[in-house]
Design a protein around this motif. Structure first.
Motif, PDB file in Angstrom:
ATOM      1  N   CYS A 299       0.835  -1.190   0.000  1.00 13.48           N
ATOM      2  CA  CYS A 299       0.000   0.000   0.000  1.00 13.48           C
ATOM      3  C   CYS A 299       0.872   1.243   0.000  1.00 13.48           C
TER       4      CYS A 299
ATOM      5  N   LYS B 212      -4.868   5.449  13.239  1.00 13.66           N
ATOM      6  CA  LYS B 212      -6.090   4.687  12.933  1.00 13.66           C
ATOM      7  C   LYS B 212      -6.050   4.158  11.506  1.00 13.66           C
ATOM      8  N   GLN B 213      -5.454   4.929  10.593  1.00 16.43           N
ATOM      9  CA  GLN B 213      -5.291   4.442   9.222  1.00 16.43           C
ATOM     10  C   GLN B 213      -4.364   3.236   9.188  1.00 16.43           C
TER      11      GLN B 213
ATOM     12  N   ASP C  27      -3.904   1.174  11.669  1.00 15.30           N
ATOM     13  CA  ASP C  27      -4.650   0.066  12.276  1.00 15.30           C
ATOM     14  C   ASP C  27      -5.495  -0.652  11.228  1.00 15.30           C
ATOM     15  N   GLN C  28      -6.177   0.137  10.389  1.00 10.17           N
ATOM     16  CA  GLN C  28      -7.029  -0.454   9.359  1.00 10.17           C
ATOM     17  C   GLN C  28      -6.203  -1.242   8.341  1.00 10.17           C
ATOM     18  N   LEU C  29      -5.050  -0.689   7.948  1.00  6.62           N
ATOM     19  CA  LEU C  29      -4.210  -1.381   6.976  1.00  6.62           C
ATOM     20  C   LEU C  29      -3.640  -2.675   7.550  1.00  6.62           C
TER      21      LEU C  29
ATOM     22  N   ASP D  77      -5.014  -4.494   9.843  1.00  7.90           N
ATOM     23  CA  ASP D  77      -6.123  -5.450   9.910  1.00  7.90           C
ATOM     24  C   ASP D  77      -6.409  -6.072   8.547  1.00  7.90           C
ATOM     25  N   LEU D  78      -6.139  -5.332   7.478  1.00  5.17           N
ATOM     26  CA  LEU D  78      -6.357  -5.843   6.125  1.00  5.17           C
ATOM     27  C   LEU D  78      -5.216  -6.736   5.645  1.00  5.17           C
TER      28      LEU D  78
ATOM     29  N   TYR E 289       4.148  -2.223  15.600  1.00  5.84           N
ATOM     30  CA  TYR E 289       4.052  -2.246  14.157  1.00  5.84           C
ATOM     31  C   TYR E 289       5.422  -2.185  13.485  1.00  5.84           C
TER      32      TYR E 289
END
Length: 253
Positions: free
Chosen positions: A3, A35-36, A38-40, A42-43, A74
């Motif tokens: 990404c 938070k962005q 975190d979402q990545l 999780d994906l 991370y």
């Protein structure tokens, strides 16, 4: 998964290399950005490129985000690369912060092996530094370097371009890019090329760095074709350089 993430919302993009524009930018908060991430995560995304070319310009900006990435663990999960100027990463403690956040590659605009041409190209915006020392510090911090160079800068000759290639071979970074200087539409170089009546590409493919009809700017001593020929041959010289191949083999097998 891979990404690209842009963590900066700009009001002014006319000249992202000018530090004075830094004050005109609107920054997302570290809490919003994490938070962005975190979402990545999780994906399943693990490899990211931070698109902001001035991400490492101000420690007060990047340090809080890097700390949050490190605290969440991370830094061990992510394989990120970011862009940096060579004059903003001199302190080992700063390199430690970004390495712990998971930034394992830095793209550095080294540009030229000739100090005078390098400083002239930056027009006083960048501080002069010992490039060999900077590269050593980055490597000592366990961060790899994507080195970027330019052929055909104002004042370049065959001799100065050879200096640039020689510097690249000496630094022997694990990734190496070299570009011919292009008068991209909308840039200051484009305006200058129009004023000096330089021959410019007939269509947009001519502004592509690697198209068949690429047409870079000339210099006082060099034709565009001579610059491209040197660039292409330099690519082969670097990527068949035994110390470079040995480094790749040791790192990746």
């Amino acid at each position: 998964e891979f990404c690209m993430i842009n963590i900066l919302n700009r009001d002014d993009q006319d000249d992202i290399g000018v530090a004075s524009n830094y004050a005109k930018m609107r920054f997302w908060s570290p809490d919003f950005m994490i938070k962005q991430f975190d979402q990545l995560i999780d994906l399943g995304v693990r490899t990211l490129r931070i698109c902001d070319e001035m991400f490492l310009l101000n420690r007060k900006y990047y340090s809080p985000l890097c700390k949050k990435l490190s605290d969440k663990g991370y830094g061990d999960l992510l394989n990120m690369w970011a862009y940096s100027r060579v004059d903003t990463i001199k302190k080992p403690e700063n390199l430690k912060i970004i390495r712990e956040a998971g930034i394992k590659w830095l793209a550095l605009g080294i540009e030229s092996g000739d100090k005078n041409i390098r400083l002239q190209a930056s027009k006083g915006k960048f501080e002069d530094v010992d490039i060999q020392d900077i590269v050593k510090k980055v490597h000592d911090a366990d961060i790899e370097i994507i080195a970027n160079y330019l052929f055909g800068l104002h004042g370049d000759t065959f001799e100065s371009m050879q200096k640039t290639l020689d510097l690249g071979l000496e630094l022997c970074t694990i990734a190496w890019n070299a570009y011919a200087v292009m008068a991209l539409p909308g840039s200051g170089l484009y305006k200058e090329a129009i004023e000096k009546d330089f021959e410019l590409p007939d269509d947009y493919t001519g502004y592509s760095f690697y198209s068949y009809n690429t047409k870079p700017l000339p210099t006082e001593k060099l034709l565009p074709s001579e610059i491209l020929k040197f660039r292409d041959e330099a690519f082969t010289t670097y990527h068949t350089h035994k110390p470079f191949l040995d480094k790749i083999r040791i790192k990746y097998g």
